[in-house]
Design a protein around this motif. Sequence first.
Motif, short mmCIF file in Angstrom:
data_model
loop_
_atom_site.label_atom_id
_atom_site.label_comp_id
_atom_site.label_asym_id
_atom_site.label_seq_id
_atom_site.Cartn_x
_atom_site.Cartn_y
_atom_site.Cartn_z
N GLU A 76 36.69 7.54 3.14
CA GLU A 76 35.36 7.91 3.64
C GLU A 76 35.42 8.57 5.01
O GLU A 76 34.42 9.08 5.51
N TYR A 100 40.29 18.14 6.65
CA TYR A 100 39.17 19.05 6.40
C TYR A 100 39.45 20.42 6.99
O TYR A 100 39.14 21.45 6.39
N GLN A 122 30.25 17.57 5.64
CA GLN A 122 30.99 17.47 4.38
C GLN A 122 31.20 16.02 4.00
O GLN A 122 31.11 15.65 2.82
N ARG A 123 31.46 15.18 4.98
CA ARG A 123 31.64 13.75 4.71
C ARG A 123 30.36 13.15 4.14
O ARG A 123 30.40 12.35 3.21
N THR A 126 29.90 14.29 0.53
CA THR A 126 30.81 13.53 -0.33
C THR A 126 30.27 12.13 -0.60
O THR A 126 30.33 11.62 -1.72
N ARG A 127 29.71 11.50 0.46
CA ARG A 127 29.15 10.15 0.30
C ARG A 127 27.96 10.18 -0.66
O ARG A 127 27.83 9.31 -1.52
N ASN A 129 27.36 12.40 -3.02
CA ASN A 129 27.86 12.67 -4.38
C ASN A 129 28.43 11.42 -5.03
O ASN A 129 28.24 11.18 -6.23
N GLU A 130 29.11 10.61 -4.23
CA GLU A 130 29.68 9.37 -4.76
C GLU A 130 28.57 8.41 -5.16
O GLU A 130 28.65 7.74 -6.19
#
Length: 473
Positions: A76, A100, A122-123, A126-127, A129-130
């Motif tokens: 993460e 990154y 971006q982080r 991603t979080r 999307n998860e």
Amino acid sequence: MTVSASILLVDDDRHLAESMAAWLREMSHRVETVATLAEAKQSLIAGQYDLVMTDLRLGNDDGFDLIGHIKKKHPETAVLVITGYATPDTAVEAVRAGAYDLLTKPLIDDELSLSIERAISQREITRQNEELRKQLDRRSGLENILSHDYRMMKIFDVVDSIANARASVLITGENGTGKSMIARAIHARSTRRNGPFVEVACGALPDTLLESELFGHVAGAYTGANTNRAGKFQLADGGTLFLDEIATATPAMQVKLLRVLQEFQFEQLGGTETHSVDTRVILATNENLSNAVDTGRFRQDLYYRINVVNIVLPSLRERIGDLPLLVDHFLREASETCGREAESFDKDAIKAMQAYAWPGNIRQLENVVERAVLLGRGPVLTVDDLPPELTGRASDQQESSIAGASRAVSLGDIDGKTLRDALEGPERQIILQSLRAHNWNRAATADTLDINRTTLYKKMKRLGLDDPRLQYA
């Protein structure tokens, strides 16, 4: 940068690290500095960071080791590489390792600020999307299959047990019992859940098209095949392929399926190159494959190959105690979808639904509830809002005036059924009405029906009438 971030700065140049940390703190970030790989790992254990900024040369340590450690233990956390010895190959290697971005010293303030902002954004993406993936897993997993029935509880245990196995799974049951949902639940609870789930309705395609659909084809394989095309086995590589209506496959197709299920290798239609895949296969049918084998319609060797684990889904009439739970779920969904304020079904409507044989099972129940919501005339739906086949009334909704008469028995759809299967619905309704008339006294019910109690108990179990919750419905 409008949002502050918690940053771990890893650099063995103490003077440069403290100078950069002071600048980052002026930008409202929370910063901690360390000089070695060991200190960085310890800090990551002690606290959670949005971003790690690291040099690639850390005294005797290698920054790539830290990137690999973060990717494995703290996925993460974003990683930004800062180095004075960068080459194009170094940048590519750093990104492949999990960083990154890579910036070179001396740093430009605006470039560093923009890179930090993008890494944090971006982080967050991603979080999110998860989280969305987890929501989809829940929707397609067992959490979306509503049941308190002991038969379904056993099936849920089986699903958990075999989710990660590569062995083929055969799901059998009548139309509308939820075979596709169970297949999706197996996929969602397996380690393949991040891979594709591909579904093929075998009965919807002729043999030649089914072969092309499953295995793909090369250009020129048949008229109209102008380009190469990957098949479903390739598209499901690393995931799950669900073959519905497998009993409809022709003998020629069964031979080809047997080979690919044994070796997971095949050739495309019209091609000579052998393809290998890592695909988990789940199959389903509403037919009795054992009988199909006896009559020669289904290959015995393929039957044994796919019948490693057999999940038999009970019909709705066998788990009729779940009906109020399912009705409530479908009612809320239909009310939201149709924009109607339907609160519930009254007691008589629920009893009418529980007395029905449901030849279309859960799919039919969902349609009946949606119809009632659309045509209902008030927040509480009644027997009058149910279709005629459930109530035994004529299509003009006129009731029979025979005093004391019970609701007419509905045969439902008897096409293609054996006599035993066709009589299950009426038999179930007769027994259920007699049980209710005698307050569920089984001895009195058996006497009234002129059968012995052992026969009554067996029939109740077979017809799903042994659920004690039915007494309070």
